[in-house]
Design a protein around this motif. Structure first.
Motif, PDB file in Angstrom:
ATOM      1  N   THR A  11      16.775  31.728 -36.623  1.00  0.00           N
ATOM      2  CA  THR A  11      16.494  30.349 -37.039  1.00  0.00           C
ATOM      3  C   THR A  11      15.469  29.701 -36.111  1.00  0.00           C
ATOM      4  O   THR A  11      14.623  28.923 -36.547  1.00  0.00           O
ATOM      5  CB  THR A  11      17.791  29.529 -37.071  1.00  0.00           C
ATOM      6  N   HIS A  12      15.510  30.040 -34.820  1.00  0.00           N
ATOM      7  CA  HIS A  12      14.597  29.445 -33.836  1.00  0.00           C
ATOM      8  C   HIS A  12      13.654  30.498 -33.236  1.00  0.00           C
ATOM      9  O   HIS A  12      13.395  30.504 -32.035  1.00  0.00           O
ATOM     10  CB  HIS A  12      15.400  28.741 -32.738  1.00  0.00           C
ATOM     11  N   GLY A  13      13.141  31.352 -34.089  1.00  0.00           N
ATOM     12  CA  GLY A  13      12.314  32.459 -33.612  1.00  0.00           C
ATOM     13  C   GLY A  13      10.994  32.062 -32.985  1.00  0.00           C
ATOM     14  O   GLY A  13      10.454  32.796 -32.156  1.00  0.00           O
ATOM     15  N   ALA A  14      10.461  30.890 -33.345  1.00  0.00           N
ATOM     16  CA  ALA A  14       9.153  30.481 -32.816  1.00  0.00           C
ATOM     17  C   ALA A  14       9.252  29.753 -31.490  1.00  0.00           C
ATOM     18  O   ALA A  14       8.257  29.648 -30.762  1.00  0.00           O
ATOM     19  CB  ALA A  14       8.433  29.585 -33.835  1.00  0.00           C
ATOM     20  N   SER A  15      10.427  29.249 -31.142  1.00  0.00           N
ATOM     21  CA  SER A  15      10.547  28.375 -29.963  1.00  0.00           C
ATOM     22  C   SER A  15      11.390  28.961 -28.843  1.00  0.00           C
ATOM     23  O   SER A  15      11.641  28.282 -27.845  1.00  0.00           O
ATOM     24  CB  SER A  15      11.145  27.023 -30.383  1.00  0.00           C
ATOM     25  N   GLU A  16      11.833  30.207 -28.983  1.00  0.00           N
ATOM     26  CA  GLU A  16      12.725  30.769 -27.974  1.00  0.00           C
ATOM     27  C   GLU A  16      12.119  32.027 -27.361  1.00  0.00           C
ATOM     28  O   GLU A  16      12.139  33.106 -27.959  1.00  0.00           O
ATOM     29  CB  GLU A  16      14.106  31.026 -28.588  1.00  0.00           C
ATOM     30  N   GLU A  17      11.582  31.844 -26.147  1.00  0.00           N
ATOM     31  CA  GLU A  17      10.973  32.928 -25.394  1.00  0.00           C
ATOM     32  C   GLU A  17      11.668  33.058 -24.044  1.00  0.00           C
ATOM     33  O   GLU A  17      12.671  32.391 -23.787  1.00  0.00           O
ATOM     34  CB  GLU A  17       9.472  32.665 -25.228  1.00  0.00           C
ATOM     35  N   PHE A  18      11.116  33.907 -23.174  1.00  0.00           N
ATOM     36  CA  PHE A  18      11.729  34.160 -21.875  1.00  0.00           C
ATOM     37  C   PHE A  18      10.751  33.839 -20.752  1.00  0.00           C
ATOM     38  O   PHE A  18       9.593  33.507 -20.999  1.00  0.00           O
ATOM     39  CB  PHE A  18      12.228  35.604 -21.832  1.00  0.00           C
ATOM     40  N   VAL A  19      11.214  33.929 -19.527  1.00  0.00           N
ATOM     41  CA  VAL A  19      10.430  33.420 -18.406  1.00  0.00           C
ATOM     42  C   VAL A  19       9.088  34.126 -18.255  1.00  0.00           C
ATOM     43  O   VAL A  19       8.094  33.515 -17.832  1.00  0.00           O
ATOM     44  CB  VAL A  19      11.258  33.491 -17.095  1.00  0.00           C
ATOM     45  N   ASP A  20       9.023  35.398 -18.604  1.00  0.00           N
ATOM     46  CA  ASP A  20       7.776  36.148 -18.454  1.00  0.00           C
ATOM     47  C   ASP A  20       7.173  36.567 -19.794  1.00  0.00           C
ATOM     48  O   ASP A  20       6.362  37.489 -19.861  1.00  0.00           O
ATOM     49  CB  ASP A  20       7.994  37.379 -17.572  1.00  0.00           C
ATOM     50  N   SER A  21       7.559  35.887 -20.873  1.00  0.00           N
ATOM     51  CA  SER A  21       7.018  36.223 -22.195  1.00  0.00           C
ATOM     52  C   SER A  21       5.520  35.968 -22.250  1.00  0.00           C
ATOM     53  O   SER A  21       5.031  34.945 -21.745  1.00  0.00           O
ATOM     54  CB  SER A  21       7.705  35.384 -23.285  1.00  0.00           C
ATOM     55  N   LYS A  22       4.798  36.881 -22.872  1.00  0.00           N
ATOM     56  CA  LYS A  22       3.368  36.668 -23.109  1.00  0.00           C
ATOM     57  C   LYS A  22       3.212  35.653 -24.243  1.00  0.00           C
ATOM     58  O   LYS A  22       3.905  35.744 -25.266  1.00  0.00           O
ATOM     59  CB  LYS A  22       2.693  37.977 -23.485  1.00  0.00           C
ATOM     60  N   LYS A  23       2.332  34.718 -24.074  1.00  0.00           N
ATOM     61  CA  LYS A  23       2.136  33.666 -25.056  1.00  0.00           C
ATOM     62  C   LYS A  23       1.727  34.254 -26.404  1.00  0.00           C
ATOM     63  O   LYS A  23       0.871  35.125 -26.488  1.00  0.00           O
ATOM     64  CB  LYS A  23       1.068  32.679 -24.570  1.00  0.00           C
ATOM     65  N   ASN A  24       2.396  33.756 -27.452  1.00  0.00           N
ATOM     66  CA  ASN A  24       2.109  34.159 -28.839  1.00  0.00           C
ATOM     67  C   ASN A  24       2.375  35.638 -29.116  1.00  0.00           C
ATOM     68  O   ASN A  24       1.876  36.179 -30.106  1.00  0.00           O
ATOM     69  CB  ASN A  24       0.655  33.825 -29.214  1.00  0.00           C
ATOM     70  N   ASP A  25       3.159  36.285 -28.255  1.00  0.00           N
ATOM     71  CA  ASP A  25       3.548  37.674 -28.486  1.00  0.00           C
ATOM     72  C   ASP A  25       4.975  37.692 -29.036  1.00  0.00           C
ATOM     73  O   ASP A  25       5.940  37.484 -28.294  1.00  0.00           O
ATOM     74  CB  ASP A  25       3.464  38.471 -27.180  1.00  0.00           C
ATOM     75  N   VAL A  26       5.090  37.897 -30.326  1.00  0.00           N
ATOM     76  CA  VAL A  26       6.400  37.854 -30.980  1.00  0.00           C
ATOM     77  C   VAL A  26       7.356  38.860 -30.360  1.00  0.00           C
ATOM     78  O   VAL A  26       8.567  38.603 -30.234  1.00  0.00           O
ATOM     79  CB  VAL A  26       6.253  38.111 -32.500  1.00  0.00           C
ATOM     80  N   ASN A  27       6.840  40.001 -29.931  1.00  0.00           N
ATOM     81  CA  ASN A  27       7.696  41.034 -29.354  1.00  0.00           C
ATOM     82  C   ASN A  27       8.332  40.598 -28.038  1.00  0.00           C
ATOM     83  O   ASN A  27       9.328  41.170 -27.603  1.00  0.00           O
ATOM     84  CB  ASN A  27       6.897  42.327 -29.134  1.00  0.00           C
ATOM     85  N   ASP A  28       7.758  39.581 -27.396  1.00  0.00           N
ATOM     86  CA  ASP A  28       8.310  39.066 -26.139  1.00  0.00           C
ATOM     87  C   ASP A  28       9.237  37.877 -26.345  1.00  0.00           C
ATOM     88  O   ASP A  28       9.690  37.261 -25.382  1.00  0.00           O
ATOM     89  CB  ASP A  28       7.169  38.649 -25.202  1.00  0.00           C
ATOM     90  N   SER A  29       9.505  37.545 -27.587  1.00  0.00           N
ATOM     91  CA  SER A  29      10.383  36.415 -27.905  1.00  0.00           C
ATOM     92  C   SER A  29      11.756  36.929 -28.329  1.00  0.00           C
ATOM     93  O   SER A  29      12.019  38.137 -28.297  1.00  0.00           O
ATOM     94  CB  SER A  29       9.773  35.587 -29.035  1.00  0.00           C
ATOM     95  N   VAL A  30      12.607  36.024 -28.756  1.00  0.00           N
ATOM     96  CA  VAL A  30      13.929  36.430 -29.237  1.00  0.00           C
ATOM     97  C   VAL A  30      13.801  37.329 -30.463  1.00  0.00           C
ATOM     98  O   VAL A  30      14.684  38.159 -30.730  1.00  0.00           O
ATOM     99  CB  VAL A  30      14.805  35.186 -29.534  1.00  0.00           C
ATOM    100  N   VAL A  31      12.688  37.219 -31.194  1.00  0.00           N
ATOM    101  CA  VAL A  31      12.459  38.111 -32.338  1.00  0.00           C
ATOM    102  C   VAL A  31      12.318  39.558 -31.863  1.00  0.00           C
ATOM    103  O   VAL A  31      12.844  40.495 -32.485  1.00  0.00           O
ATOM    104  CB  VAL A  31      11.212  37.673 -33.131  1.00  0.00           C
ATOM    105  N   GLY A  32      11.640  39.758 -30.737  1.00  0.00           N
ATOM    106  CA  GLY A  32      11.519  41.099 -30.167  1.00  0.00           C
ATOM    107  C   GLY A  32      12.854  41.662 -29.729  1.00  0.00           C
ATOM    108  O   GLY A  32      13.103  42.874 -29.836  1.00  0.00           O
ATOM    109  N   VAL A  33      13.726  40.796 -29.232  1.00  0.00           N
ATOM    110  CA  VAL A  33      15.080  41.234 -28.875  1.00  0.00           C
ATOM    111  C   VAL A  33      15.824  41.661 -30.132  1.00  0.00           C
ATOM    112  O   VAL A  33      16.584  42.636 -30.127  1.00  0.00           O
ATOM    113  CB  VAL A  33      15.838  40.121 -28.134  1.00  0.00           C
TER     114      VAL A  33
END
Length: 300
Positions: free
Chosen positions: A103-125
Motif C-alpha cells: 500500500t505504501h510502496g512509494a514512500s517506504e525506503e531504508f537508510v541506505d536506499s538508492k533514490k528511485n531504486d524500487v529494489n531498494d525499497s519495501v517493494v524490493g523486500v
C-alpha cells in the motif's frame, strides 16, 4: 492494556492444546487472576493510543468480551482451531496462492536506499519474500504497484482505497489466493536502529499489525470486518511461531482502529518489516525467517 505470553513456553510446543490450556492471557487489570505472577512474561500486544482503553471488554471490542466470557485462553485456542479448519495446500498447479502487495510502496525506503531504486525499497523486500516463499513450494503473486504514488505525489491515506481496488482486481483473476500480505516498513524516528541477529546476519525486526474496525467512539459500521477474529488468530499464530523459532525477531502485535483492507481474507496480514534506520540488507535478511514462519503456520 497489554496481552502477555509466558516466556517459559517459548521453547516448548506452543501449538499443543495442553500448552494453550495453560497459556495465561492478561488484559490488565481485567484478567490478573488468569496468570501466575511468578512467571516471566513476553509482551504479545501493544495498543495505539487512539484505540479505546475502557475498563470493560466491550469498550475494546466483542472479541475481548468473548475472551472474558468464554474463559480467556480457551477462546484464543478456539480462534486458532477455527482459522485452521480449511487446510492450506501447497503447490496447487497453475494457481497463485499468496498475494504480496505494498500500500505504501512509494514512500517506504531504508537508510541506505538508492533514490528511485524500487529494489531498494519495501517493494524490493517483497521480491525477496516472494523468492523465499517460492523456494518453499508456494505460488506467489507479487504486486509491485506503488499505491501511494497518486497524481505525481504521495498520499498514504488514499493509498488504502487504491490498494483495495488493485487487490480485488487481482483476486478476481486469481481466485486461488487465500493469503494476503500487505508488506510495509515501519517508522520509529531517527536514531532508533533496531535489529536482531539470525544465523550470523543482522536482520530487521518484524511487527504484525491488526486493524480493529473501531475507534474510541465504538465500532465503525462502514469498516465492518467479517474476518476480524480470523485476522487476529492468524497474526497470533505468526507471532507465537516466530517466538518459538526466532527469539527477538518480532515486536508485540500492534492493534489500532480502522480496517486497513484486512477484511478480504481470514489469512490477511499487514506486516511492518524493519524501519527507516535499517539498511536494505538488514531488511532483505528478514525475508527468509519470515517466509519460514509463514510456512510453518500454513503447514499445520
Amino acid at each position: 492494556m497489554i496481552l502477555f505470553f509466558p516466556k517459559s513456553l517459548q521453547h516448548n510446543n506452543l501449538h499443543s492444546p495442553d500448552n494453550f490450556r495453560y497459556m495465561p492471557i492478561l488484559f490488565a487489570p481485567l484478567f490478573r487472576n488468569l496468570y501466575n505472577k511468578s512467571c516471566r512474561f513476553e509482551k504479545m500486544y501493544s495498543f495505539h493510543d487512539r484505540f479505546p482503553r475502557g475498563d470493560t471488554p466491550p469498550a475494546r471490542s466483542s472479541l475481548f468480551h468473548n475472551i472474558k466470557r468464554y474463559g480467556g485462553c480457551q477462546y484464543i485456542l478456539e480462534m486458532f482451531r477455527e482459522s485452521s479448519n480449511n487446510k492450506f495446500r501447497k503447490k496447487e498447479k497453475g494457481k497463485k496462492q499468496i498475494l504480496i502487495y505494498h500500500t505504501h510502496g512509494a514512500s517506504e525506503e531504508f537508510v541506505d536506499s538508492k533514490k528511485n531504486d524500487v529494489n531498494d525499497s519495501v517493494v524490493g523486500v517483497g521480491t525477496e519474500l516472494t523468492k523465499e516463499l517460492e523456494k518453499r513450494g508456494y505460488s506467489v503473486y507479487h504486486d509491485t504497484t506503488r499505491y501511494d504514488s497518486i497524481n505525481g505525489g504521495i498520499d498514504r491515506s488514499l493509498a488504502y482505497n487504491k490498494s483495495l481496488e488493485g487487490v480485488q482486481n487481482i483476486r478476481k483473476k486469481n481466485p486461488g489466493i487465500k493469503v494476503l500480505i500487505d508488506l510495509h516498513r515501519d517508522s520509529v524516528g531517527k536514531g532508533k536502529h533496531t535489529y536482531t541477529t539470525i544465523q550470523g546476519k543482522k536482520t530487521a525486526i518484524v511487527m504484525f499489525f491488526n486493524g480493529m474496525s473501531r475507534t474510541k467512539s465504538g465500532a465503525i459500521p462502514y469498516l465492518y470486518n467479517p474476518n476480524l477474529q480470523g485476522n487476529l488468530a492468524f497474526s497470533l499464530q505468526m507471532k507465537c511461531t516466530a517466538m518459538e523459532y526466532y527469539e527477538g525477531f518480532t515486536k508485540p502485535i500492534y492493534l489500532k482502529g480502522y480496517r486497513y483492507n484486512l477484511h478480504l481474507e481470514p489469512r490477511s496480514l499487514l506486516i511492518e518489516l524493519g524501519n527507516e534506520n535499517n539498511t536494505v540488507e538488514e531488511a532483505k535478511n528478514a525475508a527468509a525467517p519470515l517466509a519460514d514462519v509463514l510456512d510453518k503456520v500454513l503447514s499445520r
